[in-house]
Write a protein that holds these residues in place. Structure first.
Motif, short mmCIF file in Angstrom:
data_model
loop_
_atom_site.label_atom_id
_atom_site.label_comp_id
_atom_site.label_asym_id
_atom_site.label_seq_id
_atom_site.Cartn_x
_atom_site.Cartn_y
_atom_site.Cartn_z
N ALA A 23 39.58 60.01 8.11
CA ALA A 23 39.21 61.08 9.04
C ALA A 23 38.00 60.67 9.89
N ALA A 24 37.09 59.87 9.33
CA ALA A 24 35.91 59.41 10.08
C ALA A 24 36.35 58.49 11.22
N GLU A 25 37.30 57.61 10.92
CA GLU A 25 37.83 56.72 11.97
C GLU A 25 38.53 57.52 13.06
N LEU A 26 39.09 58.66 12.68
CA LEU A 26 39.79 59.51 13.65
C LEU A 26 38.84 60.01 14.73
N SER A 27 37.64 60.43 14.33
CA SER A 27 36.71 60.94 15.34
C SER A 27 36.23 59.81 16.25
N GLU A 28 36.08 58.61 15.66
CA GLU A 28 35.74 57.43 16.46
C GLU A 28 36.84 57.16 17.50
N LEU A 29 38.07 57.32 17.05
CA LEU A 29 39.19 57.01 17.95
C LEU A 29 39.31 58.04 19.08
N ILE A 30 38.99 59.31 18.79
CA ILE A 30 39.03 60.32 19.84
C ILE A 30 38.00 59.99 20.92
N ALA A 31 36.79 59.61 20.47
CA ALA A 31 35.74 59.24 21.42
C ALA A 31 36.18 58.07 22.29
N ILE A 32 36.75 57.05 21.66
CA ILE A 32 37.15 55.85 22.40
C ILE A 32 38.28 56.15 23.36
N ALA A 33 39.27 56.98 22.91
CA ALA A 33 40.40 57.31 23.77
C ALA A 33 39.93 58.00 25.05
N GLN A 34 38.86 58.81 24.93
CA GLN A 34 38.37 59.52 26.11
C GLN A 34 37.50 58.65 27.00
N MET A 35 36.85 57.65 26.39
CA MET A 35 35.90 56.84 27.17
C MET A 35 36.56 55.67 27.87
N THR A 36 37.77 55.29 27.47
CA THR A 36 38.45 54.18 28.14
C THR A 36 39.38 54.73 29.21
N PRO A 37 39.61 53.94 30.27
CA PRO A 37 40.51 54.42 31.32
C PRO A 37 41.94 54.55 30.79
N GLY A 38 42.72 55.40 31.44
CA GLY A 38 44.12 55.56 31.08
C GLY A 38 44.40 56.86 30.35
N PRO A 39 45.69 57.15 30.07
CA PRO A 39 46.06 58.40 29.40
C PRO A 39 45.46 58.47 27.99
N ILE A 40 44.89 59.63 27.64
CA ILE A 40 44.19 59.76 26.37
C ILE A 40 45.13 59.60 25.17
N GLY A 41 46.33 60.17 25.26
CA GLY A 41 47.30 60.06 24.16
C GLY A 41 47.68 58.61 23.90
N LEU A 42 47.95 57.87 24.97
CA LEU A 42 48.34 56.46 24.83
C LEU A 42 47.18 55.64 24.28
N ASN A 43 45.97 55.90 24.78
CA ASN A 43 44.80 55.19 24.28
C ASN A 43 44.62 55.44 22.78
N ALA A 44 44.78 56.71 22.38
CA ALA A 44 44.61 57.06 20.96
C ALA A 44 45.65 56.34 20.12
N ALA A 45 46.91 56.33 20.59
CA ALA A 45 47.98 55.68 19.83
C ALA A 45 47.72 54.18 19.70
N THR A 46 47.39 53.53 20.83
CA THR A 46 47.17 52.08 20.81
C THR A 46 46.01 51.72 19.91
N TYR A 47 44.91 52.49 19.99
CA TYR A 47 43.73 52.18 19.18
C TYR A 47 44.04 52.36 17.70
N THR A 48 44.78 53.43 17.37
CA THR A 48 45.15 53.65 15.96
C THR A 48 45.98 52.47 15.45
N GLY A 49 46.97 52.04 16.27
CA GLY A 49 47.79 50.90 15.89
C GLY A 49 46.95 49.67 15.61
N PHE A 50 45.93 49.46 16.46
CA PHE A 50 45.07 48.29 16.27
C PHE A 50 44.28 48.40 14.97
N ARG A 51 43.74 49.60 14.71
CA ARG A 51 42.97 49.82 13.48
C ARG A 51 43.82 49.58 12.25
N VAL A 52 45.11 49.98 12.33
CA VAL A 52 45.99 49.89 11.16
C VAL A 52 46.46 48.46 10.94
#
Lengths: 222, 175
Positions: free
Chosen positions: B41-70
């Protein structure tokens, strides 16, 4: 480093390519579609709706690649389908501009910058975000994005003031979609059906030939 | 955990994510944190922050970042494909279905009917985004200035330039 040169390349490079083709042509080429969507994907902070605002500037205002009517229709469909709204929008408008290859070019253009940025951040740049200057930049950019979204909302709302039906429908849709418990898709479908029914009821005979052009956003009908 | 499970999970998320960004994140929370426990859950809040701070669609950013973390780089690719596949399928199907209807007169009426609702949805999106992004008086001034510049220039100023100027102003205000 020529700063203006960099700005010029970022903002206007595809226009140079365009000037070599037919002077008045509004037909996009596949590389142009890819470059425009890639650039919007790479430089637009603030998520999907911010990207739609910038895309509107790129493909309707600066280049006349699609009409206002088609833009609204594509946007409505994109919101209704599952997945990232702006990616659906990219595929649909890309298809409208240049068929299946256009859809692929627009989609890849919109997806790749996000993918590159995220993998870069995950691999190297994570400490970069905790830097106070970067955080300050992002806060300022987020505020500007709010103004940008307001501008697009304003330009799309303005034509609605020409008719009471449109005006009321837009306000009802905005209010419905603002309620957290209401899914925006529900607001979209409900309001669209209501307006569709109203327009159908108003039209006495099915003489829709002169409405084929339809670029006035409905203002021309009295 | 293998990449195929990751692909299936993100396809489920992709099908469920109506409206994109902010519906994607609860789905990632349910599927990736809750069902599979691939990230915390802690990594989840990190990922929300990153998805919003990087350019591009937030949903796609969140999905891609989660995939990378996993699962690293290939995880990012698989998550991105899984998340976008339903979207591609639905769009392609719809384009095929609509192709036969383009000439119909009710389609022209529908095109007009959809405009007020779309304008309304964008207004709702502005209000939702604005509440989060405009947190103090400086941000309000920046947002209003961006709006005025875009209106007054009659679309001559590029929106990306406005976003970048906002960022530079942010450095002076908050830096």
């Amino acid at each position: 480093m020529n700063f203006y040169g960099i700005y010029y390349i970022i903002m206007y490079a595809p226009d140079e390519i365009q000037t070599f083709s037919d002077s008045k042509s509004t037909m996009a080429t596949i590389p142009q579609i890819f470059i425009v969507f890639f650039r919007v994907g790479a430089f637009t902070l603030g998520g999907g709706w911010a990207m739609v605002s910038v895309l509107r500037h790129e493909i309707i205002v600066k280049r006349t690649w699609i009409s206002e009517d088609d833009f609204s229709q594509e946007l409505a469909i994109a919101t209704t389908l599952p997945g990232a709204m702006v990616l659906n929008f990219s595929m649909l408008s890309g298809h409208r501009m240049r068929g299946a290859p256009g859809a692929a070019a627009a989609f890849l253009g919109a997806v790749l910058p996000s993918f590159i940025a995220i993998t870069m951040v995950a691999m190297f740049l994570f400490p970069f975000f905790s830097h106070s200057t970067v955080a300050a930049f992002l806060r300022g950019a987020a505020a500007a994005v709010a103004g940008l979204l307001a501008h697009v909302a304003f330009t799309m709302f303005k034509p609605m003031m020409a008719r009471a039906t449109y005006l009321i429908a837009a306000i009802v849709a905005a209010l419905l979609a603002s309620i957290p418990a209401v899914n925006p898709i529900f607001a979209l479908i409900l309001v669209t059906s209501a307006v569709f029914w109203k327009l159908k009821a108003e039209k006495p005979a099915p003489s829709g030939v002169n409405k084929e052009t339809g670029a006035d956003g409905g203002k021309g009908e009295t | 955990m293998n990449l195929f499970d990751l692909l299936v999970s993100f396809m489920i998320i992709g099908v469920g994510a109506f409206g994109g960004g902010f519906t994607t994140i609860p789905l990632i929370e349910h599927e990736i944190v809750g069902v599979h426990g691939w990230i915390t859950a802690a990594e989840l809040s990190e990922l929300i922050a990153i998805a919003q701070m990087t350019p591009g669609p937030i949903g796609l950013n969140a999905a891609t970042y989660t995939g990378f973390r996993v699962a690293g780089f290939w995880g990012a690719i698989v998550a991105m494909i899984g998340y976008t596949l339903p979207s591609i399928t639905f769009c392609a199907t719809l384009i095929k279905l609509l192709a036969g209807l383009t000439g119909a007169s009710w389609m022209n009426t529908l095109k007009k009917s959809v405009q007020p609702a779309v304008a309304g949805l964008i207004i709702a999106a502005v209000l939702m985004y604005g509440r989060a992004a405009v947190a103090d008086i400086y941000a309000a001034i920046l947002a209003v200035s961006a709006f005025i510049v875009l209106i007054a220039s009659r679309d001559k100023v590029h929106p990306i330039a406005v976003i970048l100027c906002g960022g530079v102003a942010g450095i002076f205000i908050y830096g």
